[in-house]
Enzyme design. Structure first.
Site, PDB file in Angstrom:
ATOM      1  N   HIS A  33       0.857  -1.198   0.000  1.00  0.00           N
ATOM      2  CA  HIS A  33       0.000   0.000   0.000  1.00  0.00           C
ATOM      3  C   HIS A  33       0.888   1.241   0.000  1.00  0.00           C
ATOM      4  O   HIS A  33       1.479   1.611   1.011  1.00  0.00           O
ATOM      5  CB  HIS A  33      -0.931   0.031   1.204  1.00  0.00           C
ATOM      6  CG  HIS A  33      -1.912   1.172   1.133  1.00  0.00           C
ATOM      7  ND1 HIS A  33      -3.217   1.016   0.703  1.00  0.00           N
ATOM      8  CD2 HIS A  33      -1.779   2.500   1.403  1.00  0.00           C
ATOM      9  CE1 HIS A  33      -3.842   2.186   0.729  1.00  0.00           C
ATOM     10  NE2 HIS A  33      -2.981   3.101   1.152  1.00  0.00           N
ATOM     11  N   CYS A  34       0.974   1.874  -1.151  1.00  0.00           N
ATOM     12  CA  CYS A  34       1.721   3.123  -1.264  1.00  0.00           C
ATOM     13  C   CYS A  34       1.132   3.897  -2.440  1.00  0.00           C
ATOM     14  O   CYS A  34       0.294   3.376  -3.172  1.00  0.00           O
ATOM     15  CB  CYS A  34       3.206   2.869  -1.450  1.00  0.00           C
ATOM     16  SG  CYS A  34       3.568   1.658  -2.728  1.00  0.00           S
ATOM     17  N   HIS A  35       1.535   5.147  -2.558  1.00  0.00           N
ATOM     18  CA  HIS A  35       0.966   6.014  -3.592  1.00  0.00           C
ATOM     19  C   HIS A  35       2.077   6.764  -4.324  1.00  0.00           C
ATOM     20  O   HIS A  35       3.207   6.864  -3.831  1.00  0.00           O
ATOM     21  CB  HIS A  35       0.058   7.091  -2.968  1.00  0.00           C
ATOM     22  CG  HIS A  35      -0.953   6.579  -1.993  1.00  0.00           C
ATOM     23  ND1 HIS A  35      -2.106   5.938  -2.381  1.00  0.00           N
ATOM     24  CD2 HIS A  35      -0.998   6.644  -0.638  1.00  0.00           C
ATOM     25  CE1 HIS A  35      -2.834   5.637  -1.311  1.00  0.00           C
ATOM     26  NE2 HIS A  35      -2.167   6.046  -0.235  1.00  0.00           N
ATOM     27  N   ARG A 132     -14.335  12.833   3.897  1.00  0.00           N
ATOM     28  CA  ARG A 132     -13.345  13.899   3.812  1.00  0.00           C
ATOM     29  C   ARG A 132     -12.457  13.736   2.571  1.00  0.00           C
ATOM     30  O   ARG A 132     -11.714  14.633   2.205  1.00  0.00           O
ATOM     31  CB  ARG A 132     -12.496  13.962   5.080  1.00  0.00           C
ATOM     32  CG  ARG A 132     -11.585  12.790   5.276  1.00  0.00           C
ATOM     33  CD  ARG A 132     -10.717  12.927   6.526  1.00  0.00           C
ATOM     34  NE  ARG A 132     -10.096  11.670   6.864  1.00  0.00           N
ATOM     35  CZ  ARG A 132      -8.986  11.190   6.314  1.00  0.00           C
ATOM     36  NH1 ARG A 132      -8.358  11.891   5.394  1.00  0.00           N
ATOM     37  NH2 ARG A 132      -8.501  10.029   6.675  1.00  0.00           N
ATOM     38  N   ASP A 259       2.162   2.966   3.223  1.00  0.00           N
ATOM     39  CA  ASP A 259       1.290   4.118   2.965  1.00  0.00           C
ATOM     40  C   ASP A 259       2.076   5.371   2.586  1.00  0.00           C
ATOM     41  O   ASP A 259       1.540   6.489   2.626  1.00  0.00           O
ATOM     42  CB  ASP A 259       0.344   4.424   4.135  1.00  0.00           C
ATOM     43  CG  ASP A 259      -0.783   5.377   3.726  1.00  0.00           C
ATOM     44  OD1 ASP A 259      -1.203   5.320   2.549  1.00  0.00           O
ATOM     45  OD2 ASP A 259      -1.217   6.187   4.563  1.00  0.00           O
ATOM     46  N   ASN A 264      -2.378  13.411   4.277  1.00  0.00           N
ATOM     47  CA  ASN A 264      -3.317  13.956   5.280  1.00  0.00           C
ATOM     48  C   ASN A 264      -2.947  13.679   6.730  1.00  0.00           C
ATOM     49  O   ASN A 264      -3.823  13.667   7.584  1.00  0.00           O
ATOM     50  CB  ASN A 264      -4.746  13.430   5.028  1.00  0.00           C
ATOM     51  CG  ASN A 264      -5.255  13.849   3.672  1.00  0.00           C
ATOM     52  OD1 ASN A 264      -5.225  15.025   3.339  1.00  0.00           O
ATOM     53  ND2 ASN A 264      -5.688  12.899   2.869  1.00  0.00           N
TER      54      ASN A 264
HETATM   55  C1  0GY Z   1      -4.271   6.402   2.538  1.00  0.00           C
HETATM   56  C2  0GY Z   1      -5.090   7.260   3.403  1.00  0.00           C
HETATM   57  C3  0GY Z   1      -5.649   8.452   3.105  1.00  0.00           C
HETATM   58  C4  0GY Z   1      -5.766   9.041   1.807  1.00  0.00           C
HETATM   59  C5  0GY Z   1      -5.951   8.399   0.657  1.00  0.00           C
HETATM   60  O1  0GY Z   1      -6.360   8.265  -1.599  1.00  0.00           O
HETATM   61  C6  0GY Z   1      -6.226   9.025  -0.640  1.00  0.00           C
HETATM   62  O2  0GY Z   1      -6.312  10.241  -0.703  1.00  0.00           O
HETATM   63  O3  0GY Z   1      -5.925   7.080   0.616  1.00  0.00           O
HETATM   64  C7  0GY Z   1      -6.237   9.236   4.211  1.00  0.00           C
HETATM   65  O4  0GY Z   1      -6.299  10.461   4.118  1.00  0.00           O
HETATM   66  O5  0GY Z   1      -6.636   8.615   5.236  1.00  0.00           O
HETATM   67  O6  0GY Z   1      -4.501   5.221   2.449  1.00  0.00           O
HETATM   68  O7  0GY Z   1      -3.374   6.917   1.924  1.00  0.00           O
END
Ligand code: 0GY
Length: 306
Positions: A33-35, A132, A259, A264
């Site tokens: 799980h990463c972005h 949110r 993550d 946020n």
């Molecule tokens: C996460 C958690 C958050 C955000 C997102 O896609 C996103 O904007 O997943 C969060 O703000 O709790 O998993 O990265």
């Protein structure tokens, strides 16, 4: 949200120069799980986004992967990019087969677009129930999308708050794909690990052999927070019993992720090296660590290599 791509006020950038973890992940470990964020302007953030993050590029993600001792990533589409999956797809394509993706799609997505996402390495879609982060999508639309991706062998990633689980249960149980739950279903870790709310979650996972859980985000769930800067590496202790219970109850259906770049977060930005050092506290044996970090994510995201 304004069309300008300036960071949300107070935004915390990801932790530059994370420490080297003391825990050495088993060979072939997957950060599931990463972005990636942008980088903007090459990959602009979506007009409908609820926040504007810092940039966090694929190359920075791959450098973190190597630094932490991991081999592969699962890159989850972040809400700041809406249903424009270009940055995530670009990262998957550039990874040389070492990244898979989880996309966000709308009901209008074509079969050709779904196939192109699959060819790039996408293996799931994410349904997000946090107000949110996203505007609400009607359940019939989500069911339709799930029905469209099921034949591709994809799963649905679910992101929700623990307090909303009881009213979402029927909808989740009607979904036709495997389900992957983000961040342990966001338990309130000030409550008992044997309490009613967490029991509801455990029962949900127990009732369906196609549900997987990410034991991720202690930094997001913790009330006790990271350790003081005294050399102590045992962080986020209040979250440990929750993750440990899930791993020991469902050892073949758990995943772990950083993550990164941690969208946020308001109070602190974690040192990703410290996050890795939580792993031996939640998965205490080499066998559990191998399942959590290698065998399970490989089965879900790279089954052709298993
Ligand atoms: C996460 C958690 C958050 C955000 C997102 O896609 C996103 O904007 O997943 C969060 O703000 O709790 O998993 O990265």
């Amino acid at each position: 949200m304004s069309p300008h791509q300036e960071k949300t006020p107070g935004w915390l950038d990801w932790y530059d120069g994370p420490s080297k973890p003391h825990f050495v992940p088993p060979p072939g470990s997957v950060d599931a799980h990463c972005h990636v964020f942008g980088p903007s302007p090459d990959f602009p953030f979506a007009p409908e986004r609820k926040y504007t993050p810092c940039n966090a590029s694929r190359d920075q993600l791959f450098a973190l992967r190597d630094h932490l001792g991991f081999s592969r990533n699962v890159i989850v589409q972040a809400t700041c990019h809406g249903a424009d999956n270009s940055a995530m797809v670009d990262a998957c394509r550039a990874s040389g087969g070492r990244a898979r993706g989880v996309a966000t799609v709308k009901r209008s997505v074509s079969d050709e677009q779904l196939q192109a996402l699959h060819d790039a390495g996408v293996r799931g879609v994410r349904f997000n129930f946090l107000k949110r982060l996203v505007d609400t999508t009607p359940p019939d639309e989500l069911l339709e999308i799930a029905g469209r991706v099921a034949p591709l062998g994809w799963h649905v990633v679910l992101y929700f708050e623990a307090v909303d689980l009881p009213e979402l249960l029927d909808f989740f149980n009607a979904l036709p794909t495997p389900l992957v739950i983000d961040h342990m279903g966001r338990p309130d870790v000030t409550q008992s690990v044997d309490g009613r709310a967490f029991e509801t979650f455990i029962d949900f996972v127990d009732g369906n052999p196609n549900i997987w859980t990410k034991v991720s985000c202690p930094e997001r769930l913790s009330e006790t927070g990271p350790p003081a800067l005294d050399g102590e590496r045992s962080a986020y202790r209040d979250v440990v019993p929750f993750a440990k219970r899930i791993i020991e109850t469902f050892p073949d259906r758990v995943l772990w992720g950083t993550d990164w770049p941690h969208p946020n977060l308001k109070s602190h930005m974690p040192d990703d090296g410290l996050l890795v050092d939580v792993i031996p506290h939640i998965a205490a044996t080499a066998e559990l660590q191998q399942k959590l970090l290698v065998d399970n994510p490989m089965r879900l995201y790279w089954p052709e290599e298993c």
